[in-house]
Design an enzyme around this catalytic site. Structure first.
Site, PDB file in Angstrom:
ATOM      1  N   LYS A   1     -10.756  -3.522  12.415  1.00 59.50           N
ATOM      2  CA  LYS A   1      -9.522  -3.087  13.071  1.00 59.50           C
ATOM      3  C   LYS A   1      -9.236  -3.923  14.319  1.00 59.50           C
ATOM      4  CE  LYS A   1      -8.671   0.231  10.143  1.00 59.50           C
ATOM      5  NZ  LYS A   1      -7.569   0.072   9.171  1.00 59.50           N
TER       6      LYS A   1
ATOM      7  N   LEU B   1      -1.640  -0.790  -6.041  1.00 64.96           N
ATOM      8  CA  LEU B   1      -2.464  -1.067  -7.218  1.00 64.96           C
ATOM      9  C   LEU B   1      -2.989   0.255  -7.758  1.00 64.96           C
ATOM     10  CD1 LEU B   1      -3.704  -3.235  -9.036  1.00 64.96           C
ATOM     11  CD2 LEU B   1      -5.684  -3.281  -7.503  1.00 64.96           C
TER      12      LEU B   1
ATOM     13  N   TYR C   1     -17.165   4.573  13.306  1.00 57.49           N
ATOM     14  CA  TYR C   1     -15.834   4.061  12.995  1.00 57.49           C
ATOM     15  C   TYR C   1     -15.427   2.952  13.974  1.00 57.49           C
ATOM     16  CZ  TYR C   1     -11.180   3.746  11.118  1.00 57.49           C
ATOM     17  OH  TYR C   1     -10.047   3.255  10.533  1.00 57.49           O
TER      18      TYR C   1
ATOM     19  N   VAL D   1      -6.195  13.678   6.296  1.00 56.01           N
ATOM     20  CA  VAL D   1      -7.069  13.696   5.125  1.00 56.01           C
ATOM     21  C   VAL D   1      -6.511  12.703   4.120  1.00 56.01           C
ATOM     22  CG1 VAL D   1      -8.044  15.095   3.280  1.00 56.01           C
ATOM     23  CG2 VAL D   1      -7.658  16.104   5.530  1.00 56.01           C
ATOM     24  N   THR D   2      -7.226  11.610   3.896  1.00 58.31           N
ATOM     25  CA  THR D   2      -6.821  10.611   2.925  1.00 58.31           C
ATOM     26  C   THR D   2      -8.008  10.280   2.027  1.00 58.31           C
ATOM     27  OG1 THR D   2      -7.473   8.688   4.249  1.00 58.31           O
ATOM     28  CG2 THR D   2      -5.270   9.602   4.646  1.00 58.31           C
TER      29      THR D   2
ATOM     30  N   GLY E   1      -1.729   7.820   1.200  1.00 56.05           N
ATOM     31  CA  GLY E   1      -2.000   7.924   2.624  1.00 56.05           C
ATOM     32  C   GLY E   1      -0.816   7.589   3.498  1.00 56.05           C
ATOM     33  N   TYR E   2      -1.091   6.816   4.545  1.00 59.16           N
ATOM     34  CA  TYR E   2      -0.026   6.463   5.488  1.00 59.16           C
ATOM     35  C   TYR E   2       0.969   5.490   4.889  1.00 59.16           C
ATOM     36  CZ  TYR E   2      -1.969   9.053   9.378  1.00 59.16           C
ATOM     37  OH  TYR E   2      -2.405  10.062  10.188  1.00 59.16           O
TER      38      TYR E   2
ATOM     39  N   ALA F   1      -6.169  -0.162   2.410  1.00 59.75           N
ATOM     40  CA  ALA F   1      -7.570   0.222   2.589  1.00 59.75           C
ATOM     41  C   ALA F   1      -8.266  -0.033   1.269  1.00 59.75           C
ATOM     42  CB  ALA F   1      -7.683   1.690   2.991  1.00 59.75           C
TER      43      ALA F   1
ATOM     44  N   GLY G   1       0.836  -1.197   0.000  1.00 62.74           N
ATOM     45  CA  GLY G   1       0.000   0.000   0.000  1.00 62.74           C
ATOM     46  C   GLY G   1       0.870   1.246   0.000  1.00 62.74           C
TER      47      GLY G   1
END
Length: 409
Positions: free
Chosen positions: A258, A84, A249, A289-290, A62-63, A151, A58
């Site tokens: 999670k 991807l 969440y 912010v992602t 993001g992270y 994600a 990934g």
């Protein structure tokens, strides 16, 4: 050659095209930030054969992107970035992650970091085959670190062929929450939305996509092939979040996934300790912010209010991941809570910060939102996800969109 002017066209938080030059500038800024943080003493150019071997799953957004850039700029990792992304076509630009990967690869090459970039579905056994082959053929058959940051909306189980789709729903009862949207002119609208409760099947499907099953498959495969170095350490990136967003969440379907991820970490930690003297942890990151977070009701409003409360004290992802790398590599002690989690979010969840954000949340409505939330920052962050609002980029000039995927695989 396919140069053209790329204007930001969006539907809500989703942009239809990405800007290659803007993506490059933003990655360069992340690299500089990681290298300039206190404690970074890596030479400007390390030999390609030195540095720990890492796999970041990934790596383009993001992270995961922050982990990749911080690892390269701060630690001098070499290894594999896996993601991807979609290539540019005649009608559309490539995805932002495509251009971010190209930019990261160029910076890595200039710094002497030996990285291979794979564009593949992380859930598939084919991707695992590719990674195993590269580790054997290029990196001596030994992996030191694995960062898992995936994600995704859906996953196909390679063993059974079953397809799973994740959903964003509360568990047990409907949930009504404030959320933030912008109209076509960029005018903010604070409104309430209600989300119906998840079914048992919703929960099971979300856990199968976003839980620890695929992370464990990666470890099983690499361990089975004898590719884990002594002391091998793996970290999966996760989020807990504020009580203000807990119903949708942490206490919802994503939270169930999670929790499964964290339980998987404890199982893997025990196995890796016995197998190679290694570790497995989850890293709890703070709000950002992602592309994934903006899809969750209430998260956009919460993040804008958090920035309004903290201003420049809000810690960006690349700084958080630099701290994680410091802990993983022993530059500072690896500290975990009772659940085996590295906590990079404690600044966000302090009583003082949460009290301030809660007050702003209660007062947030269309007449007050511009005073309570940093909406200029938030909208710019959304644009930056796609390469817009980057410094020193002339968006009126044509730019080459046909950027090739980095070579070296």
């Amino acid at each position: 050659m396919s140069k053209r002017v790329i204007a930001p066209r969006n539907r809500g938080f989703l942009f239809l095209d990405s800007h290659p030059e803007g993506c490059r500038r933003l990655v360069e800024g992340m690299w500089r930030s990681a290298a300039e943080l206190p404690g970074a003493d890596l030479p400007a150019a390390a030999p390609a054969e030195s540095g720990p071997v890492a796999l970041v799953i990934g790596s383009s957004a993001g992270y995961g992107l922050a982990a990749t850039v911080a690892g390269l700029a701060r630690v001098g990792i070499r290894g594999i970035g896996l993601c991807l992304e979609k290539a540019p076509t005649e009608r559309r630009t490539g995805t932002a992650g495509w251009y971010r990967t190209a930019a990261t690869a160029e910076l890595a090459r200039e710094a002497g970091r030996d990285m291979v970039w794979l564009n593949a579905n992380a859930f598939s056994d084919e991707a695992k085959d590719q990674v195993a082959d590269v580790l054997r053929e290029r990196f001596g058959g030994r992996l030191d670190y694995l960062i898992y940051s995936v994600a995704a909306p859906r996953r196909v189980d390679p063993d059974t062929g079953a397809a799973y789709a994740s959903v964003l729903k509360p568990i047990g009862a409907p949930h009504r929450t404030k959320t933030l949207v912008f109209d076509a002119e960029g005018v903010p609208d604070v409104r309430e939305v209600e989300t119906g409760p998840a079914t048992d099947d919703d929960i099971e499907q979300t856990v199968n996509v976003m839980g620890g099953a695929d992370w464990e498959r990666w470890i099983d495969r690499l361990a089975g092939d004898g590719l884990l170095a002594d002391g091998f350490t793996t970290a999966a990136l996760t989020y807990i979040g504020s009580p203000l967003t807990a119903a949708i969440y942490r206490n919802g379907t994503i939270g169930a996934a999670k929790a499964h991820l964290e339980a998987t970490a404890r199982t893997l930690d025990d196995r890796l300790g016995k197998l190679v003297g290694g570790r497995a942890v989850t890293s709890v990151n703070a709000a950002a912010v992602t592309q994934s977070s903006t899809a969750i009701p209430g998260i956009a409003l919460y993040t804008g209010l958090l920035r309004g409360a903290l201003g420049e004290r809000l810690v960006p992802p690349v700084a958080q991941l630099a701290e994680l790398w410091d802990q993983l590599t022993g530059a500072r002690p690896l500290e975990t809570d009772a659940s085996g989690r590295v906590r990079l979010d404690l600044w966000e969840l302090s009583d003082e910060v949460q009290s301030e954000v809660a007050d702003r949340w209660a007062a947030a409505e269309n007449g007050t939102i511009t005073e309570l939330a940093d909406l200029g920052w938030f909208r710019a962050e959304i644009q930056r996800l796609y390469g817009f609002a980057a410094p020193d980029v002339d968006y009126d000039r044509p730019v080459e969109t046909d950027v090739p995927w980095p070579g070296g695989a």
